[in-house]
Design a protein around this motif. Structure first.
Motif, PDB file in Angstrom:
ATOM      1  N   UNK A 102      -0.773   9.215   6.016  1.00  0.00           N
ATOM      2  CA  UNK A 102      -1.856  10.180   5.866  1.00  0.00           C
ATOM      3  C   UNK A 102      -3.163   9.584   6.367  1.00  0.00           C
ATOM      4  N   UNK A 143       6.111  15.013  -1.750  1.00  0.00           N
ATOM      5  CA  UNK A 143       4.764  14.511  -2.047  1.00  0.00           C
ATOM      6  C   UNK A 143       4.509  13.239  -1.255  1.00  0.00           C
ATOM      7  N   UNK A 196      -5.909   9.473   4.846  1.00  0.00           N
ATOM      8  CA  UNK A 196      -6.749   8.902   3.795  1.00  0.00           C
ATOM      9  C   UNK A 196      -6.638   7.381   3.680  1.00  0.00           C
ATOM     10  N   UNK A 235      -2.006   2.968   3.174  1.00  0.00           N
ATOM     11  CA  UNK A 235      -0.950   2.700   2.206  1.00  0.00           C
ATOM     12  C   UNK A 235      -0.185   3.960   1.800  1.00  0.00           C
ATOM     13  N   UNK A 236      -0.636   5.126   2.259  1.00  0.00           N
ATOM     14  CA  UNK A 236       0.008   6.358   1.814  1.00  0.00           C
ATOM     15  C   UNK A 236       1.240   6.647   2.672  1.00  0.00           C
ATOM     16  N   UNK A 237       2.373   6.878   2.027  1.00  0.00           N
ATOM     17  CA  UNK A 237       3.620   7.140   2.747  1.00  0.00           C
ATOM     18  C   UNK A 237       4.147   8.525   2.401  1.00  0.00           C
ATOM     19  N   UNK A 238       4.967   9.064   3.293  1.00  0.00           N
ATOM     20  CA  UNK A 238       5.559  10.370   3.047  1.00  0.00           C
ATOM     21  C   UNK A 238       4.571  11.487   3.339  1.00  0.00           C
ATOM     22  N   UNK A 239       4.935  12.738   3.032  1.00  0.00           N
ATOM     23  CA  UNK A 239       6.146  13.180   2.328  1.00  0.00           C
ATOM     24  C   UNK A 239       7.431  13.093   3.152  1.00  0.00           C
ATOM     25  N   UNK A 273       3.213   9.337  -1.303  1.00  0.00           N
ATOM     26  CA  UNK A 273       3.371   8.266  -2.279  1.00  0.00           C
ATOM     27  C   UNK A 273       2.542   7.057  -1.859  1.00  0.00           C
ATOM     28  N   UNK A 274       1.866   6.459  -2.810  1.00  0.00           N
ATOM     29  CA  UNK A 274       1.127   5.228  -2.538  1.00  0.00           C
ATOM     30  C   UNK A 274       1.292   4.291  -3.715  1.00  0.00           C
TER      31      UNK A 274
END
Lengths: 324, 206
Positions: free
Chosen positions: B42, A4, B44, B47-51, A6-7
């Motif tokens: 990502x 998934x 968006x 701050x979004x990390x991964x997957x 993560x933020x």
């Protein structure tokens, strides 16, 4: 566990924006339920939005006429707050009885309210209603820990929240915020929902919304929670009861009795409250309240014992409240 | 500062998992990634990390460790599989038994139920940080003295949980010890020895 995104946003606005991708984005609070549910494949979020870095969601504010508890306040912090301990012994008991320092340190107030049921059919992949090949498994199955009230529909599980019954009894309000950024107040009495279809939510929190805080009237009441459980270590109770009333010259006023772990939602026992109203809370009125609380119970094939436990829990909670 | 970068054993989505995810129809478009996708950020938001794996820094027993793990890796798996700190045990892996207990800023938590990424910025203490075979901590000595173990699998988690408990409850009674250690299980049933060990350390004011 499925992978998934993560933020961990620093503020609520960013969290709400990150949740806007819909049902595949989940709020991560303490993780004690969600992480386990993800490992078991019960839920597979595409994105987790952790609330741990958002300071405005943490802490207990006792300055106003309500005690305002941030949703990301840990259960340990809640129970050790002096004002909470003084005003709401019913909450302190509910937290301490969880029986695990680890869960109480990790678990949060908001997370407790939004837990999934512990029903073992649900936990083992048979869905909220415990279905296999279109047939419900619970009515004739292993329903020892299931509902004895509010179980006439397809939902037979019991609400897992430890704080729920006390918050309902204390007249709390849960505040949520969603994409419109306007706080929405939900009375605790309307927070928990009994689903009628597998897609129905378990709470009044809509997709994309975040529980921000809980507010409890900062009013002196007599209140106590009594839990009956199989083991004293980490476990969920068989039955709990919370009794709240205002002491009016030795008589109970505005009495409220709420049972936990007996229905898909915290179960408001109006008959039991009526049995206490206007009376001194003693052995005799507490016994009457217990008897009134279980009127109309509809136990399943293997949980009739919970009716007696509920009766006793109400009686003992009432007597404990009188001592509080 | 040691750097650890092991390949993820379960990298990306399997074909079956991918089909299942798409078939479920609940995953928002744009969030489904191809197997092994290298993108870590990502579209968006920054701050979004991964997957995919992300770099982490964990402060463990006073040392800073750098490692690359996917967001789904728990602290317990990071300790055991990436940092060779195998004292914390994986037993129930569902936040129930306490064998994986570590201290986060001095407070006991289940490392199996905490994502490694969420342990960043906190002081992590594992059983390896509490004592060594040459120099046992007071709690470890008390466990030895009171035969507080049989198979020993639950012992590291118990020692960590007991250490934190005694610090918070220096004058604990037997009842408080029993209630305070409800988050750890011993299937051999050595609770008597464990409570004796805790009471001894509590009395010693350690």
């Amino acid at each position: 566990m499925k992978s998934f995104e993560y933020a961990a946003p620093q503020n609520l606005d960013d969290a709400i924006a990150l949740l806007a991708s819909g049902e595949a984005a989940f709020v991560l609070a303490g993780g004690t339920d969600l992480v386990t549910s993800m490992k078991q494949g019960i839920v597979s979020p595409a994105r987790l939005v952790s609330l741990k870095a958002i300071e405005e969601l943490k802490g207990v504010d006792t300055s106003g006429d309500t005690v305002k508890i941030g949703a990301m306040t840990s259960l340990a912090e809640l129970a050790s707050n002096e004002s909470v301990a003084k005003l709401y012994p019913s909450i302190v008991t509910a937290v301490n009885k969880i029986g695990s320092a680890q869960i109480v340190n990790m678990g949060t107030v908001g997370g407790d309210l939004c837990q999934y049921p512990r029903c073992w059919y649900y936990r083992n992949g048979f869905g909220l209603f415990g279905m296999e090949n279109g047939q419900p498994l619970i009515p004739d199955g292993e329903n020892k820990y299931h509902a004895i009230f509010g179980n006439d529909g397809p939902a037979k599980f019991v609400c897992a929240s430890s704080l729920g019954p006390a918050l309902v009894a204390l007249g709390a309000t849960v505040t949520v915020r969603g994409a419109d950024n306007q706080p929405r107040d939900i009375p605790a009495t309307e927070f928990f929902k009994t689903p009628q279809s597998p897609e129905d939510p378990l709470t009044a929190v809509a997709v994309g919304e975040v529980v921000t805080h809980v507010a409890i009237p900062a009013k002196a009441t007599k209140n106590a929670t009594y839990e009956i459980r199989e083991r004293e270590g980490l476990d969920w109770p068989l039955v709990t009861a919370t009794v709240v009333y205002t002491d009016n010259g030795g008589k109970a006023q505005d009495a409220r009795v709420v049972l936990g772990h007996v229905a898909p939602v915290p179960w408001i026992a109006t008959g039991a409250a009526a049995a206490l109203e206007g009376k001194a809370v003693d052995e005799s009125s507490a016994l009457e309240a217990g008897a009134a609380a279980v009127e109309g119970a509809t136990p399943l094939s293997k949980n009739g014992f919970k009716v007696q436990l509920a009766k006793v829990a109400v009686k003992r909670a009432a007597l404990a409240a009188a001592q509080a | 500062m040691p750097t650890h970068d092991k390949p993820e054993e379960h990298s990306g989505l399997s074909r079956r998992g991918f089909l299942k995810t798409v078939g479920a129809g609940t995953v928002a478009g744009g969030l489904v990634r191809e197997s092994g996708g290298a993108a870590t950020v990502a579209a968006q938001g920054p701050e979004v990390a991964g997957p995919a794996a992300i770099p982490l820094k964990l402060s463990i027993n006073g040392n800073t460790h750098s490692l690359n793990v996917e967001p789904r890796v728990t602290l317990l798996d990071a300790l055991r599989n990436y940092l060779d700190l195998t004292g914390s045990k994986k037993v129930c892996d569902r936040g129930t038994c306490g064998a994986c207990t570590v201290l986060l800023d001095g407070k006991p938590v289940y490392s199996c139920t905490l994502l490694a990424v969420e342990a960043q910025g906190h002081k992590i203490t594992t059983i390896e940080g509490l004592g060594s075979p040459e120099e046992l901590s007071a709690m470890q000595s008390a466990f030895v003295e009171h035969d507080a173990q049989q198979c020993g699998f639950c012992t590291p988690g118990f020692v960590v949980a007991c250490t934190a408990f005694v610090k918070d409850h220096p004058n604990a009674t037997l009842e408080e010890v029993r209630a305070g250690l409800g988050g750890n299980l011993c299937r051999c049933g050595t609770y008597h020895g464990i409570t004796e060990a805790v009471l001894q350390v509590a009395k010693g004011g350690a």
